[in-house]
Design a protein around this motif. Structure first.
Motif, PDB file in Angstrom:
ATOM      1  N   ARG A 148       0.842  -1.242  -0.041  1.00  0.00           N
ATOM      2  CA  ARG A 148       0.012   0.011  -0.054  1.00  0.00           C
ATOM      3  C   ARG A 148       0.876   1.349   0.129  1.00  0.00           C
ATOM      4  O   ARG A 148       1.884   1.440   0.833  1.00  0.00           O
ATOM      5  CB  ARG A 148      -1.018   0.047   1.140  1.00  0.00           C
ATOM      6  N   LEU A 149       0.384   2.403  -0.825  1.00  0.00           N
ATOM      7  CA  LEU A 149       1.268   3.451  -0.999  1.00  0.00           C
ATOM      8  C   LEU A 149       1.068   4.216   0.260  1.00  0.00           C
ATOM      9  O   LEU A 149       0.038   4.653   0.636  1.00  0.00           O
ATOM     10  CB  LEU A 149       0.764   4.205  -2.177  1.00  0.00           C
ATOM     11  N   GLU A 150       2.277   4.732   0.862  1.00  0.00           N
ATOM     12  CA  GLU A 150       2.245   5.666   2.014  1.00  0.00           C
ATOM     13  C   GLU A 150       2.349   7.070   1.611  1.00  0.00           C
ATOM     14  O   GLU A 150       1.326   7.823   1.659  1.00  0.00           O
ATOM     15  CB  GLU A 150       3.034   5.017   3.141  1.00  0.00           C
ATOM     16  N   GLY A 157      11.273  14.618  -6.906  1.00  0.00           N
ATOM     17  CA  GLY A 157      12.247  15.506  -7.101  1.00  0.00           C
ATOM     18  C   GLY A 157      12.805  15.840  -8.568  1.00  0.00           C
ATOM     19  O   GLY A 157      12.120  15.243  -9.390  1.00  0.00           O
ATOM     20  N   SER A 158      13.703  16.712  -8.696  1.00  0.00           N
ATOM     21  CA  SER A 158      14.089  16.745  -9.987  1.00  0.00           C
ATOM     22  C   SER A 158      14.791  15.824 -10.721  1.00  0.00           C
ATOM     23  O   SER A 158      14.658  15.566 -11.877  1.00  0.00           O
ATOM     24  CB  SER A 158      15.004  17.986 -10.110  1.00  0.00           C
ATOM     25  N   ALA A 159      15.380  14.868  -9.855  1.00  0.00           N
ATOM     26  CA  ALA A 159      16.343  13.576 -10.491  1.00  0.00           C
ATOM     27  C   ALA A 159      15.451  12.413 -10.207  1.00  0.00           C
ATOM     28  O   ALA A 159      15.899  11.529 -11.039  1.00  0.00           O
ATOM     29  CB  ALA A 159      17.480  13.589  -9.547  1.00  0.00           C
ATOM     30  N   ALA A 160      14.715  12.395  -9.395  1.00  0.00           N
ATOM     31  CA  ALA A 160      13.639  10.976  -8.811  1.00  0.00           C
ATOM     32  C   ALA A 160      12.449  11.214  -8.268  1.00  0.00           C
ATOM     33  O   ALA A 160      12.404  12.184  -7.527  1.00  0.00           O
ATOM     34  CB  ALA A 160      14.789  10.117  -8.227  1.00  0.00           C
ATOM     35  N   ALA A 161      11.616  10.229  -8.440  1.00  0.00           N
ATOM     36  CA  ALA A 161      10.599  10.086  -7.512  1.00  0.00           C
ATOM     37  C   ALA A 161      10.553   9.163  -6.572  1.00  0.00           C
ATOM     38  O   ALA A 161      11.352   8.142  -6.829  1.00  0.00           O
ATOM     39  CB  ALA A 161       9.368   9.752  -8.455  1.00  0.00           C
ATOM     40  N   ALA A 162      10.355   9.261  -5.199  1.00  0.00           N
ATOM     41  CA  ALA A 162      10.554   8.350  -4.225  1.00  0.00           C
ATOM     42  C   ALA A 162       8.969   7.915  -3.633  1.00  0.00           C
ATOM     43  O   ALA A 162       8.412   8.989  -3.475  1.00  0.00           O
ATOM     44  CB  ALA A 162      11.334   8.987  -3.301  1.00  0.00           C
ATOM     45  N   VAL A 163       8.897   6.855  -3.439  1.00  0.00           N
ATOM     46  CA  VAL A 163       7.711   6.389  -2.570  1.00  0.00           C
ATOM     47  C   VAL A 163       7.934   5.579  -1.425  1.00  0.00           C
ATOM     48  O   VAL A 163       9.083   4.673  -1.455  1.00  0.00           O
ATOM     49  CB  VAL A 163       6.639   5.622  -3.651  1.00  0.00           C
ATOM     50  N   THR A 164       7.138   5.671  -0.574  1.00  0.00           N
ATOM     51  CA  THR A 164       7.267   4.576   0.556  1.00  0.00           C
ATOM     52  C   THR A 164       6.011   3.819   0.726  1.00  0.00           C
ATOM     53  O   THR A 164       4.732   4.166   0.268  1.00  0.00           O
ATOM     54  CB  THR A 164       7.111   5.505   2.067  1.00  0.00           C
ATOM     55  N   THR A 217      11.202   1.900   0.984  1.00  0.00           N
ATOM     56  CA  THR A 217      11.242   3.170   0.034  1.00  0.00           C
ATOM     57  C   THR A 217      11.776   2.751  -1.263  1.00  0.00           C
ATOM     58  O   THR A 217      12.761   1.891  -1.340  1.00  0.00           O
ATOM     59  CB  THR A 217      12.069   4.313   0.709  1.00  0.00           C
ATOM     60  N   ARG A 218      11.044   3.116  -2.415  1.00  0.00           N
ATOM     61  CA  ARG A 218      11.696   2.838  -3.755  1.00  0.00           C
ATOM     62  C   ARG A 218      11.915   4.105  -4.555  1.00  0.00           C
ATOM     63  O   ARG A 218      10.830   4.791  -4.557  1.00  0.00           O
ATOM     64  CB  ARG A 218      10.559   1.938  -4.401  1.00  0.00           C
ATOM     65  N   ARG A 219      12.898   4.338  -5.282  1.00  0.00           N
ATOM     66  CA  ARG A 219      13.234   5.482  -5.879  1.00  0.00           C
ATOM     67  C   ARG A 219      13.079   4.970  -7.680  1.00  0.00           C
ATOM     68  O   ARG A 219      13.481   3.921  -7.823  1.00  0.00           O
ATOM     69  CB  ARG A 219      14.440   5.715  -5.690  1.00  0.00           C
ATOM     70  N   SER A 236      -7.394   8.325  -7.336  1.00  0.00           N
ATOM     71  CA  SER A 236      -5.891   8.147  -7.417  1.00  0.00           C
ATOM     72  C   SER A 236      -5.200   8.522  -6.190  1.00  0.00           C
ATOM     73  O   SER A 236      -5.016   9.963  -5.870  1.00  0.00           O
ATOM     74  CB  SER A 236      -5.394   8.588  -8.678  1.00  0.00           C
ATOM     75  N   PRO A 237      -4.572   7.855  -5.350  1.00  0.00           N
ATOM     76  CA  PRO A 237      -3.689   8.469  -4.277  1.00  0.00           C
ATOM     77  C   PRO A 237      -2.471   9.210  -4.569  1.00  0.00           C
ATOM     78  O   PRO A 237      -2.098  10.258  -4.296  1.00  0.00           O
ATOM     79  CB  PRO A 237      -3.373   7.143  -3.388  1.00  0.00           C
ATOM     80  N   VAL A 238      -1.933   8.793  -5.735  1.00  0.00           N
ATOM     81  CA  VAL A 238      -0.823   9.514  -6.276  1.00  0.00           C
ATOM     82  C   VAL A 238      -1.038  11.033  -6.650  1.00  0.00           C
ATOM     83  O   VAL A 238      -0.636  11.788  -6.220  1.00  0.00           O
ATOM     84  CB  VAL A 238      -0.134   8.766  -7.620  1.00  0.00           C
ATOM     85  N   ARG A 239      -2.290  10.745  -7.563  1.00  0.00           N
ATOM     86  CA  ARG A 239      -2.835  12.286  -7.943  1.00  0.00           C
ATOM     87  C   ARG A 239      -3.224  13.097  -6.753  1.00  0.00           C
ATOM     88  O   ARG A 239      -2.744  14.314  -6.659  1.00  0.00           O
ATOM     89  CB  ARG A 239      -4.076  11.892  -8.856  1.00  0.00           C
ATOM     90  N   GLU A 240      -3.836  12.531  -5.709  1.00  0.00           N
ATOM     91  CA  GLU A 240      -4.120  13.390  -4.803  1.00  0.00           C
ATOM     92  C   GLU A 240      -3.132  13.895  -3.759  1.00  0.00           C
ATOM     93  O   GLU A 240      -2.935  15.074  -3.545  1.00  0.00           O
ATOM     94  CB  GLU A 240      -5.082  12.442  -3.714  1.00  0.00           C
ATOM     95  N   GLN A 241      -1.842  13.011  -3.643  1.00  0.00           N
ATOM     96  CA  GLN A 241      -0.802  13.335  -2.798  1.00  0.00           C
ATOM     97  C   GLN A 241       0.022  14.480  -3.502  1.00  0.00           C
ATOM     98  O   GLN A 241       0.714  15.311  -2.710  1.00  0.00           O
ATOM     99  CB  GLN A 241       0.051  12.109  -2.532  1.00  0.00           C
TER     100      GLN A 241
END
Length: 410
Positions: free
Chosen positions: A136-138, A143-150, A160-162, A174-179
């Motif tokens: 489950r996405l937390e 950032g300018s160089a990467a996206a990081a998700v927990t 955590t994954r980059r 969409s939780p991504v869109r909302e966050q």
């Protein structure tokens, strides 16, 4: 950043039909791909792989065929050879015929469960795809160089994954869109779709029906064993009463709204309901982020265009990613992702305008509008160029097509 600074080149959030299709489409590109899904990736457990039926347009069939998925789907997919469009109480009728369009079928009817099973079987063979499931996405940070998700990932706990590119394929809410604060315009239709499978007395002969009534449209799609998938639009205020009817009562309601073209309906299976709304994300691309499928647009089910629009997102984004990768470009750069957003804009706008406009047009009860609709259906049926343009749009064969929709591998 060096490749070792990333866990993935592409990380897809959402393992439903659209997200899983993207993972399959990207296989073979020498990319590191992650697929995150909160539900177990099994046909019986995943909410997207349920008993709903999907109208797969001709363009979607070509995409699945190019991905090597159609062979598994074809045995249970029912071809649509003709489409019959009418309005209750009006003599105007329009038809589309696969022979006039020079195709073997205008589309196909498949169960979501069967499409999900084919995708899961394919995913199990892909060495380039890591299945992070159930996870489950937390949080999301871009950032300018990467996206990081927990993620909260099973026994692993919080991880955590980059990634170079984060793809939001996580549905209308969409939780991504909302966050990330990506705004979305939403319109509630005040209606729900009651779906079920019914068996008519007469053979359906592979004809799909779109029937407009004062209460909302009713669609019947041909299935195997002479069954029809029904999508019956019901106002929110009437849903409880419709669901309270026994099988005989529901079939009587369906006959009243649909008519007797297929004779009396004999059987109906379990009924389910889904709220109907129109949603469109304000942005489909940001630095490091692409939005696809229902996270980008959720449509009224009229004309069965929603899933097909999402699959065309998949084919387009996969091609943009493949070309950028081969050119040595940064997959998450905004200039790359804008190619996806710009390419999809026309198709998304056309399809949203078409489905929403059609629903609003036939919902208007004014007599002059009803008369104009009736004349419009008659004129449409007598004008081959207009019918052809309409058919190609609904088949997903209009405009600039991605490689996968043309049968060309990436």
């Amino acid at each position: 950043m060096a490749p070792s600074d990333y866990d993935y080149d592409v990380l897809i959030i959402g393992g439903g039909l659209v997200g899983a299709s993207l993972a399959c489409a990207l296989d073979g590109l020498d990319l590191r791909i992650g697929l995150v899904e909160a539900a177990p990736l099994t046909v019986n457990a995943h909410p997207s792989y349920d008993d709903r039926t999907l109208a797969l347009a001709q363009g979607a069939r070509r995409i699945f065929q190019t991905l090597g998925l159609w062979e598994a789907l074809a045995p249970t997919a029912t071809p649509i050879r003709r489409i019959h469009i009418s309005e209750r109480g009006s003599p105007g009728v329009a038809h589309l015929d696969r022979r006039e369009e020079g195709v073997e079928a205008l589309g196909y009817v498949a169960e979501a469960r069967g499409v999900g099973a084919a995708l899961l079987a394919k995913l199990a063979t892909l060495r380039s795809v890591d299945l992070l499931c159930p996870a489950r996405l937390e949080t999301v940070a871009v950032g300018s160089a990467a996206a990081a998700v927990t993620l909260r990932w099973g026994q692993e706990g919080i991880v955590t994954r980059r990634t170079r590119l984060l793809v939001a394929a996580d549905g209308a809410n969409s939780p991504v869109r909302e966050q990330l604060g990506i705004a979305a315009w939403r319109w509630e239709y005040g209606q729900q779709a009651v779906i079920a499978n019914v068996t008519p007395t007469l053979p359906h002969q592979n004809v799909a029906y779109e029937r407009f009534t004062e209460e909302g449209p009713v669609a019947l799609l041909p299935m195997s064993e002479n069954r029809c998938a029904v999508v019956c639009t019901v106002n929110d205020s009437d849903v409880a009463a419709v669901l309270a009817r026994d099988d005989a009562g529901f079939l009587a309601l369906l006959s009243e709204r649909f008519g007797e073209r297929l004779g009396p309906f004999q059987r109906v299976d379990q009924r389910q309901t889904y709220p109907l709304f129109l949603l469109k994300a304000r942005e489909h691309a940001r630095e490091r982020v692409a939005v696809i499928g229902n996270a980008a647009h959720t449509l009224h089910p009229i004309a069965g265009q929603g899933f097909n629009l999402g699959i065309r997102d998949v084919a387009t984004l996969a091609e943009v990613i493949a070309e950028a990768w081969r050119a040595g470009e940064d997959l998450g750069a905004l200039k790359v992702l804008n190619r996806y957003a710009d390419w999809r804009r026309w198709d998304q706008r056309q399809t949203i305008t078409f489905t929403d406009g059609l629903n609003r047009l036939f919902a208007n009860p004014l007599l002059p509008v009803r008369m104009a609709r009736n004349l419009g259906l008659l004129a449409f049926d007598l004008c081959p160029p207009v019918k052809r343009a309409f058919a190609r749009q609904t088949m997903g064969l209009q405009g600039r097509l991605p490689k996968l929709a043309r049968g060309v591998p990436l």
